[in-house]
Design a protein around this motif. Structure first.
Motif, PDB file in Angstrom:
ATOM      1  N   THR A 134       0.810  -1.213   0.000  1.00  0.00           N
ATOM      2  CA  THR A 134       0.000   0.000   0.000  1.00  0.00           C
ATOM      3  C   THR A 134       0.846   1.266   0.000  1.00  0.00           C
ATOM      4  O   THR A 134       0.299   2.374  -0.008  1.00  0.00           O
ATOM      5  CB  THR A 134      -0.941   0.046   1.219  1.00  0.00           C
TER       6      THR A 134
ATOM      7  N   THR B 158     -12.564   0.812  -0.039  1.00  0.00           N
ATOM      8  CA  THR B 158     -11.306   1.377  -0.528  1.00  0.00           C
ATOM      9  C   THR B 158     -10.103   0.687   0.096  1.00  0.00           C
ATOM     10  O   THR B 158      -9.099   0.419  -0.584  1.00  0.00           O
ATOM     11  CB  THR B 158     -11.264   2.888  -0.245  1.00  0.00           C
TER      12      THR B 158
ATOM     13  N   ASP C 222      -7.300  -1.216  -2.095  1.00  0.00           N
ATOM     14  CA  ASP C 222      -5.956  -0.642  -2.106  1.00  0.00           C
ATOM     15  C   ASP C 222      -4.892  -1.712  -1.902  1.00  0.00           C
ATOM     16  O   ASP C 222      -3.841  -1.693  -2.546  1.00  0.00           O
ATOM     17  CB  ASP C 222      -5.829   0.430  -1.023  1.00  0.00           C
ATOM     18  N   THR C 223      -5.158  -2.644  -1.021  1.00  0.00           N
ATOM     19  CA  THR C 223      -4.198  -3.738  -0.803  1.00  0.00           C
ATOM     20  C   THR C 223      -4.305  -4.806  -1.879  1.00  0.00           C
ATOM     21  O   THR C 223      -3.317  -5.177  -2.517  1.00  0.00           O
ATOM     22  CB  THR C 223      -4.425  -4.381   0.576  1.00  0.00           C
TER      23      THR C 223
ATOM     24  N   VAL D 273      -4.938  -2.555  -6.070  1.00  0.00           N
ATOM     25  CA  VAL D 273      -3.960  -1.508  -6.380  1.00  0.00           C
ATOM     26  C   VAL D 273      -2.564  -1.937  -5.931  1.00  0.00           C
ATOM     27  O   VAL D 273      -1.564  -1.629  -6.590  1.00  0.00           O
ATOM     28  CB  VAL D 273      -4.368  -0.167  -5.744  1.00  0.00           C
TER      29      VAL D 273
ATOM     30  N   ARG E  55       0.804  -1.616  -8.076  1.00  0.00           N
ATOM     31  CA  ARG E  55       2.011  -0.932  -7.598  1.00  0.00           C
ATOM     32  C   ARG E  55       3.239  -1.837  -7.724  1.00  0.00           C
ATOM     33  O   ARG E  55       4.287  -1.425  -8.213  1.00  0.00           O
ATOM     34  CB  ARG E  55       1.862  -0.532  -6.129  1.00  0.00           C
TER      35      ARG E  55
ATOM     36  N   SER F  45     -12.739  -7.482  -4.846  1.00  0.00           N
ATOM     37  CA  SER F  45     -11.296  -7.305  -5.069  1.00  0.00           C
ATOM     38  C   SER F  45     -10.696  -8.498  -5.786  1.00  0.00           C
ATOM     39  O   SER F  45      -9.854  -8.350  -6.681  1.00  0.00           O
ATOM     40  CB  SER F  45     -10.568  -7.058  -3.736  1.00  0.00           C
TER      41      SER F  45
END
Length: 226
Positions: free
Chosen positions: A54, A94, A98-99, A102, A106, A154
């Motif tokens: 993250t 979110t 995010d973990t 996203v 990343r 997710s």
């Protein structure tokens, strides 16, 4: 020698994947948020690296520590705090995305320059059967009782992003694994599979040769048809 980076490798499926790939002859870098908790990974022969999926700066720093990279296993994931509609809000959604989603982007984007130098670049994303709508709708399956929105959504996104990465990286082997209902800390060890069974698909996909499949979804029994 094959060099492999695994995210979320301090325990559970990530740790077992590290153990098995070290045994298969890989040089394994075990990514985790707190290297102080990396004794188990070190005990199986992995090299511990601080990596929080993250945090973009953490991901960049972790990849910078690697001399080379052939295999990336995006294993890090969270269940989140929402398990039905009564506790669901945008922040809960979110945090999981995010973990679980996203974070994969990343890490993969940061690792691409090293992976592109490999003669056999491989990416394995760890998803779940709860990201597969057919499993969520079929009574009797382990996934059917799950009502949590963020985690299921997710993992569906992970399956789809894997297909898209595979299309964009035709010289790579990019696939997605379903561990199945495996006993880990994530589910308070309620799963009926061992961590070895739960990593069968991930390990198989992480050890593919250049002629192996890409853009596919596998569990320990083989390919899952989309």
């Amino acid at each position: 020698m094959t060099t492999t980076l695994i995210t979320g490798a301090n325990r559970g499926l990530g740790l077992e994947t590290a153990r098995r790939l070290v045994a298969a002859g890989h040089t394994v870098y075990a990514g985790m948020r707190d290297p102080a908790g990396g004794d188990a990974a070190r005990a199986v022969g992995a090299r511990v690296v601080r990596l929080d999926v993250t945090d973009a700066a953490s991901v960049t720093a972790a990849v910078a520590e690697l001399p080379e990279l052939d295999v990336l296993v995006n294993n890090a994931g969270v269940l989140g705090t929402s398990f039905d509609l009564d506790d669901l809000d945008a922040d809960a959604m979110t945090a999981v995305l995010d973990t679980n989603v996203v974070g994969i982007v990343r890490t993969t984007q940061a690792a691409l320059p090293l992976l592109r130098r490999s003669a056999n670049p491989v990416v394995v994303n760890v998803a779940s059967g709860v990201g597969w709508p057919r499993a969520l709708q079929e009574p009797g399956r382990d996934e059917y009782p799950v009502r949590a929105v963020p985690y299921a959504a997710s993992k569906a996104a992970v399956i789809t992003l894997t297909v898209q990465y595979a299309k964009n990286l035709p010289d790579f082997r990019v696939n997605v694994a379903d561990p199945g209902y495996t006993a880990t800390d994530l589910n308070r060890h309620s799963g009926h599979q061992t961590v070895t069974e739960g990593t069968d698909a991930t390990v198989m996909l992480a050890t593919l040769g250049p002629d192996g499949p890409t853009g596919e979804f596998h569990d320990r029994h083989g390919r899952i048809a989309f």
